[in-house]
Write a protein that holds these residues in place. Structure first.
Motif, mmCIF file in Angstrom:
data_model
loop_
_atom_site.group_PDB
_atom_site.id
_atom_site.type_symbol
_atom_site.label_atom_id
_atom_site.label_comp_id
_atom_site.label_asym_id
_atom_site.label_seq_id
_atom_site.Cartn_x
_atom_site.Cartn_y
_atom_site.Cartn_z
ATOM 1 N N SER A 3 0.845 -1.199 0.000
ATOM 2 C CA SER A 3 0.000 0.000 0.000
ATOM 3 C C SER A 3 0.873 1.238 0.000
ATOM 4 N N CYS A 4 0.332 2.288 -0.525
ATOM 5 C CA CYS A 4 1.012 3.584 -0.539
ATOM 6 C C CYS A 4 -0.033 4.645 -0.234
ATOM 7 N N VAL A 5 0.102 5.272 0.904
ATOM 8 C CA VAL A 5 -0.854 6.293 1.327
ATOM 9 C C VAL A 5 -0.281 7.672 1.033
ATOM 10 N N ALA A 6 -1.089 8.499 0.403
ATOM 11 C CA ALA A 6 -0.661 9.849 0.045
ATOM 12 C C ALA A 6 -1.287 10.874 0.970
ATOM 13 N N SER A 7 -0.537 11.904 1.254
ATOM 14 C CA SER A 7 -1.049 13.017 2.044
ATOM 15 C C SER A 7 -0.493 14.310 1.457
ATOM 16 N N GLY A 8 -1.042 15.409 1.890
ATOM 17 C CA GLY A 8 -0.617 16.686 1.346
ATOM 18 C C GLY A 8 -1.597 17.125 0.285
ATOM 19 N N ARG A 9 -1.119 17.287 -0.916
ATOM 20 C CA ARG A 9 -2.000 17.692 -2.019
ATOM 21 C C ARG A 9 -2.938 16.561 -2.405
ATOM 22 N N THR A 10 -3.973 16.919 -3.117
ATOM 23 C CA THR A 10 -4.955 15.937 -3.557
ATOM 24 C C THR A 10 -4.299 14.835 -4.362
ATOM 25 N N PHE A 11 -4.610 13.640 -4.007
ATOM 26 C CA PHE A 11 -4.002 12.448 -4.603
ATOM 27 C C PHE A 11 -4.525 12.173 -6.005
ATOM 28 N N SER A 12 -5.807 12.425 -6.214
ATOM 29 C CA SER A 12 -6.467 11.922 -7.416
ATOM 30 C C SER A 12 -5.908 12.438 -8.743
ATOM 31 N N PRO A 13 -5.406 13.666 -8.847
ATOM 32 C CA PRO A 13 -4.964 14.089 -10.182
ATOM 33 C C PRO A 13 -3.677 13.432 -10.664
ATOM 34 N N TYR A 14 -2.969 12.743 -9.808
ATOM 35 C CA TYR A 14 -1.657 12.226 -10.167
ATOM 36 C C TYR A 14 -1.714 10.832 -10.771
ATOM 37 N N THR A 15 -0.928 10.649 -11.809
ATOM 38 C CA THR A 15 -0.599 9.314 -12.279
ATOM 39 C C THR A 15 0.354 8.711 -11.260
ATOM 40 N N MET A 16 0.143 7.464 -10.911
ATOM 41 C CA MET A 16 0.955 6.827 -9.875
ATOM 42 C C MET A 16 1.736 5.653 -10.434
#
Length: 124
Positions: free
Chosen positions: A21-34
């Motif tokens: 798993s990789c949890v994102a925080s800070g800026r909105t996660f959804s716009p990024y290609t991962m």
């Protein structure tokens, strides 16, 4: 800034399954290609898998096709990598990364943010 924290690694046996798993925080996660990358001892970091921002498109390195599944849950700001039939050659530190690119990039320099990595060790 996007902060990424991986988890789920460990010591497993060949043939086992694992979910990273990789949890994102800070800026909105959804716009990024991962993307997921891995780095084995003494080797360069290599692309493993990527997913577009909607989760509708994925891409895999040839070496992991059919065994790795990348997915994301934008509501939970979380990226996943399901790994089946683990092999000793899958032993590496696994990193997640975020990219502003609209298509899934496979090169390290196309990714803007990186996690610290999680160790996966597969014993034979």
């Amino acid at each position: 800034q996007v902060q990424l924290v991986e988890s789920g690694g460990g010591l497993v046996q060949a043939g086992d399954s694992l979910r990273l798993s990789c949890v994102a925080s800070g800026r909105t996660f959804s716009p990024y290609t991962m993307g997921w990358f891995r780095q084995a001892p003494g080797k360069e970091r290599e692309f493993v898998s990527g997913i577009n921002w909607r989760g509708s498109s994925t891409y895999y390195a040839d070496s992991v096709k059919g065994r790795f599944t990348c997915s994301r849950d934008n509501a939970k700001n979380t990226l996943y990598l399901q790994i089946h039939s683990l092999k000793p050659e899958d032993t590496a530190v696994y990193y997640c990364a975020a990219s502003r690119a609209l298509v899934i990039p496979t090169t390290l320099d196309s990714y803007n943010y990186w996690g610290q990595g999680t160790q996966v060790t597969v014993s034979s």
